[in-house]
Design a protein around this motif. Structure first.
Motif, PDB file in Angstrom:
ATOM      1  N   ILE A 141      21.864 -16.108  -3.184  1.00  0.00           N
ATOM      2  CA  ILE A 141      20.707 -15.262  -3.491  1.00  0.00           C
ATOM      3  C   ILE A 141      19.650 -16.100  -4.185  1.00  0.00           C
ATOM      4  O   ILE A 141      19.917 -16.768  -5.181  1.00  0.00           O
ATOM      5  CB  ILE A 141      21.131 -14.075  -4.379  1.00  0.00           C
ATOM      6  CG1 ILE A 141      22.067 -13.149  -3.590  1.00  0.00           C
ATOM      7  CG2 ILE A 141      19.917 -13.304  -4.876  1.00  0.00           C
ATOM      8  CD1 ILE A 141      22.723 -12.080  -4.446  1.00  0.00           C
ATOM      9  N   LEU A 142      18.427 -16.043  -3.658  1.00  0.00           N
ATOM     10  CA  LEU A 142      17.330 -16.825  -4.203  1.00  0.00           C
ATOM     11  C   LEU A 142      16.655 -16.123  -5.367  1.00  0.00           C
ATOM     12  O   LEU A 142      16.324 -16.730  -6.384  1.00  0.00           O
ATOM     13  CB  LEU A 142      16.300 -17.112  -3.093  1.00  0.00           C
ATOM     14  CG  LEU A 142      15.097 -17.969  -3.454  1.00  0.00           C
ATOM     15  CD1 LEU A 142      15.533 -19.378  -3.821  1.00  0.00           C
ATOM     16  CD2 LEU A 142      14.109 -18.002  -2.287  1.00  0.00           C
ATOM     17  N   SER A 143      16.441 -14.802  -5.240  1.00  0.00           N
ATOM     18  CA  SER A 143      15.770 -14.059  -6.302  1.00  0.00           C
ATOM     19  C   SER A 143      16.271 -12.621  -6.323  1.00  0.00           C
ATOM     20  O   SER A 143      16.775 -12.100  -5.326  1.00  0.00           O
ATOM     21  CB  SER A 143      14.249 -14.080  -6.116  1.00  0.00           C
ATOM     22  OG  SER A 143      13.873 -13.378  -4.934  1.00  0.00           O
ATOM     23  N   ASP A 162      17.806 -17.354   3.079  1.00  0.00           N
ATOM     24  CA  ASP A 162      17.260 -17.194   4.432  1.00  0.00           C
ATOM     25  C   ASP A 162      15.950 -16.415   4.429  1.00  0.00           C
ATOM     26  O   ASP A 162      15.389 -16.127   5.477  1.00  0.00           O
ATOM     27  CB  ASP A 162      18.272 -16.497   5.337  1.00  0.00           C
ATOM     28  CG  ASP A 162      18.741 -15.152   4.781  1.00  0.00           C
ATOM     29  OD1 ASP A 162      18.193 -14.699   3.747  1.00  0.00           O
ATOM     30  OD2 ASP A 162      19.661 -14.548   5.371  1.00  0.00           O
ATOM     31  N   ARG A 163      15.486 -16.023   3.212  1.00  0.00           N
ATOM     32  CA  ARG A 163      14.240 -15.266   3.002  1.00  0.00           C
ATOM     33  C   ARG A 163      14.314 -13.830   3.497  1.00  0.00           C
ATOM     34  O   ARG A 163      13.279 -13.140   3.576  1.00  0.00           O
ATOM     35  CB  ARG A 163      13.041 -15.980   3.675  1.00  0.00           C
ATOM     36  CG  ARG A 163      12.803 -17.377   3.164  1.00  0.00           C
ATOM     37  CD  ARG A 163      12.361 -17.371   1.719  1.00  0.00           C
ATOM     38  NE  ARG A 163      12.148 -18.739   1.213  1.00  0.00           N
ATOM     39  CZ  ARG A 163      11.673 -19.035   0.015  1.00  0.00           C
ATOM     40  NH1 ARG A 163      11.371 -18.039  -0.822  1.00  0.00           N
ATOM     41  NH2 ARG A 163      11.521 -20.279  -0.375  1.00  0.00           N
ATOM     42  N   ILE A 164      15.491 -13.365   3.805  1.00  0.00           N
ATOM     43  CA  ILE A 164      15.683 -11.973   4.201  1.00  0.00           C
ATOM     44  C   ILE A 164      16.013 -11.155   2.956  1.00  0.00           C
ATOM     45  O   ILE A 164      16.776 -11.592   2.091  1.00  0.00           O
ATOM     46  CB  ILE A 164      16.811 -11.842   5.244  1.00  0.00           C
ATOM     47  CG1 ILE A 164      16.402 -12.565   6.533  1.00  0.00           C
ATOM     48  CG2 ILE A 164      17.129 -10.365   5.522  1.00  0.00           C
ATOM     49  CD1 ILE A 164      17.495 -12.591   7.583  1.00  0.00           C
ATOM     50  N   HIS A 165      15.436  -9.953   2.870  1.00  0.00           N
ATOM     51  CA  HIS A 165      15.677  -9.069   1.735  1.00  0.00           C
ATOM     52  C   HIS A 165      16.755  -8.040   2.075  1.00  0.00           C
ATOM     53  O   HIS A 165      16.783  -7.485   3.180  1.00  0.00           O
ATOM     54  CB  HIS A 165      14.389  -8.344   1.332  1.00  0.00           C
ATOM     55  CG  HIS A 165      13.395  -9.229   0.668  1.00  0.00           C
ATOM     56  ND1 HIS A 165      13.183  -9.229  -0.694  1.00  0.00           N
ATOM     57  CD2 HIS A 165      12.557 -10.173   1.184  1.00  0.00           C
ATOM     58  CE1 HIS A 165      12.258 -10.123  -1.000  1.00  0.00           C
ATOM     59  NE2 HIS A 165      11.859 -10.706   0.123  1.00  0.00           N
ATOM     60  N   TRP A 180      18.823  -3.064  -6.768  1.00  0.00           N
ATOM     61  CA  TRP A 180      18.145  -4.351  -6.857  1.00  0.00           C
ATOM     62  C   TRP A 180      17.807  -4.875  -5.460  1.00  0.00           C
ATOM     63  O   TRP A 180      18.597  -4.734  -4.518  1.00  0.00           O
ATOM     64  CB  TRP A 180      19.027  -5.376  -7.572  1.00  0.00           C
ATOM     65  CG  TRP A 180      19.270  -5.059  -9.007  1.00  0.00           C
ATOM     66  CD1 TRP A 180      18.547  -5.469 -10.088  1.00  0.00           C
ATOM     67  CD2 TRP A 180      20.326  -4.232  -9.533  1.00  0.00           C
ATOM     68  NE1 TRP A 180      19.072  -4.961 -11.247  1.00  0.00           N
ATOM     69  CE2 TRP A 180      20.159  -4.191 -10.940  1.00  0.00           C
ATOM     70  CE3 TRP A 180      21.383  -3.525  -8.951  1.00  0.00           C
ATOM     71  CZ2 TRP A 180      21.021  -3.487 -11.761  1.00  0.00           C
ATOM     72  CZ3 TRP A 180      22.238  -2.803  -9.773  1.00  0.00           C
ATOM     73  CH2 TRP A 180      22.059  -2.791 -11.157  1.00  0.00           C
ATOM     74  N   ASP A 181      16.625  -5.453  -5.368  1.00  0.00           N
ATOM     75  CA  ASP A 181      16.151  -6.128  -4.160  1.00  0.00           C
ATOM     76  C   ASP A 181      16.606  -7.582  -4.243  1.00  0.00           C
ATOM     77  O   ASP A 181      16.237  -8.312  -5.176  1.00  0.00           O
ATOM     78  CB  ASP A 181      14.618  -6.023  -4.108  1.00  0.00           C
ATOM     79  CG  ASP A 181      14.000  -6.765  -2.939  1.00  0.00           C
ATOM     80  OD1 ASP A 181      14.725  -7.439  -2.179  1.00  0.00           O
ATOM     81  OD2 ASP A 181      12.765  -6.702  -2.795  1.00  0.00           O
TER      82      ASP A 181
END
Length: 294
Positions: free
Chosen positions: A22-24, A44-47, A38-39
């Motif tokens: 998880i990036l953010s 991979d930049r997918i939410h 939580w988002d």
């Protein structure tokens, strides 16, 4: 100002097992203390979204809804369940595009369009599969169950209602028990614009923790007291796409259910410091007192 809720380490670890690093993380909870969503943005930049349900009842309802009921809405019209973890009440969901309708500042035409699309989705949900025997029993008892809650809310509201207003609530609860058969099915349970996401591709529904077998008309209570009272054109757009008018029994039930919603609001709103909910309850009760058609 609402305090940001941190994502528990155990929930993050479980989510990463399903979707990778998880990036953010962004707190996407509703503005009440038991909401925990939580988002998650992956590398991979997918939410995706991870949700911790507030109770076993809500987890069970939502987990079942995503697996067996929500797919009836159609592709892109609701999140998809990636995985769930019962012991921690965890749900991992795909994201659907859009923002809540209530935040968009829509004009008259825009609101009609949103309600028209929401009516289509509501009809699909209400007709999502056959009710089994237990579901049918629960659905057919749902109006009586709603009436059973009247005394609880009257006790909590106390002297916020006059004696005459209290009797009005009791009259509506009693009348609700005597209403004949009404159409039943699976309802969303919190069917309102904050749970309608609007994007260029149309309207999607989110938040199915209250989805359950019930009288279908119960899904229209919040819309009736909040959205349609001053905007009958929105109601007309919704019901046209819903596919049928309400029956006489449903109309009678809806009036009684709005009375129960009013006392619920007047019990919950002041106790939780929510003036908008309190105002909703007072407005509905004042209107019913003026009309008093029972």
């Amino acid at each position: 100002m609402r305090r940001t809720k941190p994502l528990p380490a155990t929930a993050r670890s479980w989510a990463e097992q399903q979707i990778g690093p998880i990036l953010s993380v962004r707190d996407a909870s509703h503005d009440w203390d038991r909401s925990r969503v939580w988002d998650l943005e992956g590398t991979d930049r997918i939410h995706r979204y991870v949700k911790i349900s507030p109770s076993v009842k809500f987890f069970s309802r939502e987990n079942r809804a995503y697996r067996h009921i929500v797919p009836a809405l159609g592709y892109g019209r609701a999140p998809h369940l990636i995985d769930s973890r019962a012991q921690d009440f965890l749900l991992l969901l795909t994201a659907v595009p859009g923002v809540p309708a209530k935040t968009l500042g829509l004009d008259t035409t825009g609101w009609r369009s949103v309600h028209r699309q929401a009516g289509v989705l509501c009809a699909r949900l209400h007709q999502a599969g056959e009710l089994d025997r237990d579901d049918l029993t629960e659905a057919e008892a749902s109006l009586a169950a709603a009436a059973d809650g009247a005394e609880k809310y009257l006790a909590r509201a106390g002297d916020r209602l006059t004696t005459v207003e209290q009797q009005l609530i009791r009259n509506h609860a009693a009348h609700l028990r005597r209403i004949g058969p009404v159409p039943v099915g699976f309802i969303h349970g919190d069917n309102r614009p904050r749970n309608w996401l609007v994007s260029e591709s149309g309207v999607a529904h989110i938040d199915f923790e209250r989805t359950r077998p019930a009288a279908r008309v119960q899904d229209l209570v919040t819309l009736t007291v909040n959205e349609w009272l001053d905007h009958p054109d929105r109601e007309q757009a919704f019901l046209q796409s819903y596919g049928r008018p309400l029956t006489d029994a449903e109309r009678h039930a809806l009036t009684c259910l709005t009375a129960l919603d009013a006392v619920s609001c007047l019990a919950w709103g002041p106790d939780n410091g929510d003036p908008s909910v309190t105002a909703r309850g007072r407005r509905t009760l004042d209107r019913l007192m003026r009309e008093n058609t029972l």
